[in-house]
Design a protein around this motif. Structure first.
Motif, PDB file in Angstrom:
ATOM      1  N   UNK A 279      20.100  10.355  23.896  1.00  0.00           N
ATOM      2  CA  UNK A 279      20.341  10.177  25.322  1.00  0.00           C
ATOM      3  C   UNK A 279      21.636  10.780  25.834  1.00  0.00           C
ATOM      4  N   UNK A 280      22.389  11.449  24.983  1.00  0.00           N
ATOM      5  CA  UNK A 280      23.653  12.068  25.398  1.00  0.00           C
ATOM      6  C   UNK A 280      23.363  13.243  26.336  1.00  0.00           C
ATOM      7  N   UNK A 281      24.097  13.303  27.456  1.00  0.00           N
ATOM      8  CA  UNK A 281      23.866  14.359  28.443  1.00  0.00           C
ATOM      9  C   UNK A 281      24.404  15.701  27.940  1.00  0.00           C
ATOM     10  N   UNK A 282      23.552  16.728  27.989  1.00  0.00           N
ATOM     11  CA  UNK A 282      23.940  18.062  27.521  1.00  0.00           C
ATOM     12  C   UNK A 282      24.000  19.087  28.652  1.00  0.00           C
ATOM     13  N   UNK A 283      22.972  19.088  29.499  1.00  0.00           N
ATOM     14  CA  UNK A 283      22.885  20.043  30.606  1.00  0.00           C
ATOM     15  C   UNK A 283      22.339  19.337  31.841  1.00  0.00           C
ATOM     16  N   UNK A 284      22.683  19.882  33.005  1.00  0.00           N
ATOM     17  CA  UNK A 284      22.061  19.422  34.239  1.00  0.00           C
ATOM     18  C   UNK A 284      21.517  20.639  34.975  1.00  0.00           C
ATOM     19  N   UNK A 285      20.230  20.590  35.298  1.00  0.00           N
ATOM     20  CA  UNK A 285      19.567  21.666  36.030  1.00  0.00           C
ATOM     21  C   UNK A 285      19.322  21.201  37.449  1.00  0.00           C
ATOM     22  N   UNK A 286      19.612  22.070  38.408  1.00  0.00           N
ATOM     23  CA  UNK A 286      19.396  21.696  39.803  1.00  0.00           C
ATOM     24  C   UNK A 286      18.702  22.839  40.523  1.00  0.00           C
ATOM     25  N   UNK A 287      17.481  22.577  40.959  1.00  0.00           N
ATOM     26  CA  UNK A 287      16.699  23.576  41.671  1.00  0.00           C
ATOM     27  C   UNK A 287      15.378  22.975  42.091  1.00  0.00           C
ATOM     28  N   UNK A 288      14.735  23.554  43.088  1.00  0.00           N
ATOM     29  CA  UNK A 288      13.463  23.037  43.600  1.00  0.00           C
ATOM     30  C   UNK A 288      12.329  23.990  43.255  1.00  0.00           C
ATOM     31  N   UNK A 289      11.164  23.424  42.933  1.00  0.00           N
ATOM     32  CA  UNK A 289       9.979  24.236  42.680  1.00  0.00           C
ATOM     33  C   UNK A 289       9.739  25.140  43.892  1.00  0.00           C
ATOM     34  N   UNK A 290       9.564  26.423  43.642  1.00  0.00           N
ATOM     35  CA  UNK A 290       9.344  27.379  44.730  1.00  0.00           C
ATOM     36  C   UNK A 290      10.606  28.078  45.191  1.00  0.00           C
ATOM     37  N   UNK A 291      11.776  27.501  44.847  1.00  0.00           N
ATOM     38  CA  UNK A 291      13.053  28.111  45.229  1.00  0.00           C
ATOM     39  C   UNK A 291      13.459  29.151  44.189  1.00  0.00           C
ATOM     40  N   UNK A 292      14.364  30.049  44.549  1.00  0.00           N
ATOM     41  CA  UNK A 292      14.871  31.048  43.613  1.00  0.00           C
ATOM     42  C   UNK A 292      16.321  30.752  43.205  1.00  0.00           C
ATOM     43  N   UNK A 293      16.836  29.638  43.650  1.00  0.00           N
ATOM     44  CA  UNK A 293      18.214  29.273  43.334  1.00  0.00           C
ATOM     45  C   UNK A 293      18.244  28.178  42.282  1.00  0.00           C
ATOM     46  N   UNK A 294      19.018  28.396  41.229  1.00  0.00           N
ATOM     47  CA  UNK A 294      19.125  27.424  40.151  1.00  0.00           C
ATOM     48  C   UNK A 294      20.584  27.228  39.777  1.00  0.00           C
ATOM     49  N   UNK A 295      21.007  25.992  39.712  1.00  0.00           N
ATOM     50  CA  UNK A 295      22.363  25.663  39.266  1.00  0.00           C
ATOM     51  C   UNK A 295      22.265  25.003  37.888  1.00  0.00           C
ATOM     52  N   UNK A 296      23.033  25.511  36.940  1.00  0.00           N
ATOM     53  CA  UNK A 296      23.041  24.954  35.587  1.00  0.00           C
ATOM     54  C   UNK A 296      24.458  24.489  35.260  1.00  0.00           C
ATOM     55  N   UNK A 297      24.594  23.207  34.993  1.00  0.00           N
ATOM     56  CA  UNK A 297      25.895  22.635  34.622  1.00  0.00           C
ATOM     57  C   UNK A 297      25.900  22.341  33.124  1.00  0.00           C
ATOM     58  N   UNK A 298      26.893  22.896  32.440  1.00  0.00           N
ATOM     59  CA  UNK A 298      27.042  22.653  30.997  1.00  0.00           C
ATOM     60  C   UNK A 298      27.914  21.423  30.796  1.00  0.00           C
ATOM     61  N   UNK A 299      27.311  20.336  30.317  1.00  0.00           N
ATOM     62  CA  UNK A 299      28.012  19.062  30.193  1.00  0.00           C
ATOM     63  C   UNK A 299      28.577  18.825  28.796  1.00  0.00           C
TER      64      UNK A 299
END
Length: 538
Positions: free
Chosen positions: A433-453
């Motif tokens: 359950x340790x947090x490794x990554x966070x992905x932020x983006x919506x289906x159909x969108x072309x923008x993706x934010x990736x946070x390395x935790x």
């Protein structure tokens, strides 16, 4: 190789075992020239039937008649008219049935029987040793329809005294007509031998050449992965499901190419993860292969009678000019279609003289995907987030779908409950359950934010290493065209790529099989096999 002037045959030993005379050095390797090839050579030279009674052989790119080099070069064929050649071949076909080939072939076998006994005994001993620890259902023969795999097939069944060893034939969809005919004969002549065919029915070679990746070249043989390795891997995975090890007997030989000269006998073909390769004839010369064929009388692919040196994909960029000449004569429809496609491709990428580009083999030497629309998908657009540390903002070239999230499974486990659904957040965690990554983006969108935790995600030891692995997966997402290379890489069979009737593909990583080893992430440079062959100048 030596030439016995008295017996008119090549010998392995300097002293001819038949007549006892000392032979003269001929060449480093040699093969027989069948009557059909000999007649073609004579017609091209304008001397039909000249060598009908001679002992004709080929070695080191030269033809020999009765031990003397024939004055001929493939460059002599540049001006030939295929239709004229076909007419002449038909004209002399009946007369050419009477020849001296069998006489010299029989003498060749007799003179080199000691060599035959040695190579056959050694190969059979190796096969029996390699098979130790494997049951009959844990092994197979990789069968291509070529002379080498034919010989290995015969050796394996002899050495193990078993006709029921599985054979897997990879139909690349670019087979010689004679190969398909030979496969039918082989199956009929070996009714007790289980024989399976692998074939990629989801892809069309010409469609990919014309719309996606352009024709393959010597350094960009994407077709091997799509139409050979990937399809065979699927077949192996389905047949040997649950097996931890599989033994494959193949016909690889070191003297076939510079690349193969570095292969080990007990590893051989390593593109498919779960199998061990065994190469019984890895050190055999052409001389040895043909000695075995002529001694045993084993049936072979008729393409060799015409003069083809190798029988694989008929339009392979690694084929020599002589193969192209033969194809223009014996398979004109396929040859003309491929030639026209090459010319259109040359025009598409802006070559000033497309016909010259094709005639001089420019397509064989090309590198990268310059001029191709598909190649642009290898370029990533991104920038560091100004507000969050160790975070990257990607501008994707295709809209986000569920396939994108599948590609992050090798880093850990997707958790959709922790994230803010309104913001399109999905977390990647380890098994605890340790947090490794966070992905932020919506289906159909072309923008993706990736946070390395956590810098240890993906077995990394720094954020910079993790950054590279994330970009590998984004590259896969943008470039994936269902080549099946990723399926072949995974030793656990956790990756599956499904292509529906409309050509839409889905990339799936099965949680129950994936062990999060991360091998699939960076196995290929930049993450994707097609990126390696489609690299373009910025």
């Amino acid at each position: 190789m030596y030439w016995c002037k008295s017996c008119k045959i090549p010998t392995y030993d300097e002293i001819c075992p038949i007549c006892g005379q000392k032979g003269k050095h001929l060449t480093t390797d040699v093969r027989p020239v069948y009557p059909a090839e000999r007649l073609l050579l004579e017609i091209i030279k304008g001397e039909p039937m000249k060598y009908r009674e001679a002992s004709v052989w080929k070695g080191s790119n030269s033809y020999y008649a009765d031990g003397k080099r024939i004055d001929f070069s493939v460059s002599d064929t540049k001006e030939i008219e295929p239709n004229y050649i076909r007419e002449k071949l038909a004209e002399y076909q009946e007369e050419n049935r009477v020849n001296s080939f069998d006489v010299y072939a029989k003498r060749f076998v007799e003179a080199n029987s000691a060599r035959y006994d040695y190579i056959t005994s050694e190969a059979c001993g190796y096969i029996r040793k390699a098979a130790e620890g494997y049951g009959k259902t844990d092994m197979f023969v990789s069968f291509s329809g070529g002379k080498d795999s034919t010989v290995v097939s015969d050796l394996v069944m002899r050495a193990l005294s078993d006709q029921q060893i599985l054979h897997i034939y990879g139909d690349t969809t670019l087979e010689y007509p004679e190969t398909l005919q030979y496969v039918k004969r082989f199956r009929k002549e070996h009714p007790k031998t289980p024989f399976l065919i692998s074939r990629n029915n989801d892809k069309d070679f010409y469609d990919l050449c014309e719309k996606t990746s352009g024709p393959p070249s010597r350094v960009m043989r994407w077709c091997c992965t799509i139409f050979k390795t990937g399809a065979i891997q699927r077949k192996i995975t389905s047949i040997f499901k649950g097996k931890k090890k599989v033994l494959m007997f193949n016909g690889l030989r070191r003297n076939e190419s510079k690349a193969r000269s570095k292969y080990e006998r007990d590893t051989g073909e390593t593109k498919i993860a779960i199998q061990k390769g065994a190469s019984p004839i890895i050190d055999w010369m052409n001389f040895d292969v043909w000695l075995y064929i002529l001694t045993t009388g084993v049936d072979i692919n008729n393409a060799y009678f015409f003069g083809y040196e190798r029988v694989g994909c008929w339009c392979c960029p690694n084929n020599g000019n002589w193969s192209e000449v033969l194809s223009s004569i014996y398979m004109p429809e396929q040859y003309n279609r491929f030639h026209n496609m090459l010319v259109e491709f040359a025009k598409k990428i802006g070559k000033p003289d497309p016909e010259v580009y094709v005639a001089e083999g420019g397509w064989k030497a090309r590198q990268g995907g310059n001029g191709l629309e598909y190649a642009k998908t290898s370029v990533l657009t991104f920038e560091p987030c100004a507000l969050q540390e160790n975070t990257i903002n990607f501008e994707l070239q295709k809209p986000i779908d569920e396939g994108l999230y599948e590609l992050f499974k090798p880093f850990g486990y997707l958790n959709r409950e922790l994230g803010n659904k309104r913001l399109g957040e999905i977390y990647v965690t380890d098994k605890n359950g340790k947090l490794l990554l966070k992905l932020q983006g919506h289906i159909g969108s072309r923008t993706l934010k990736v946070s390395m935790l956590d810098k240890t995600a993906g077995h990394c030891n720094s954020f910079s290493a993790l950054d590279k692995k994330i970009k590998c997966q984004i590259t896969k997402y943008q470039m994936c065209m269902g080549c099946l290379a990723c399926e072949s890489v995974c030793a656990k069979g956790a990756i599956s790529i499904v292509i529906d009737r409309e050509g839409m593909k889905s990339y799936k990583i099965h949680d129950s099989k994936c062990v999060r080893c991360g091998e699939c992430i960076g196995h290929f440079d930049g993450g994707c096999y097609m990126r390696r062959v489609m690299t373009i100048k910025r």
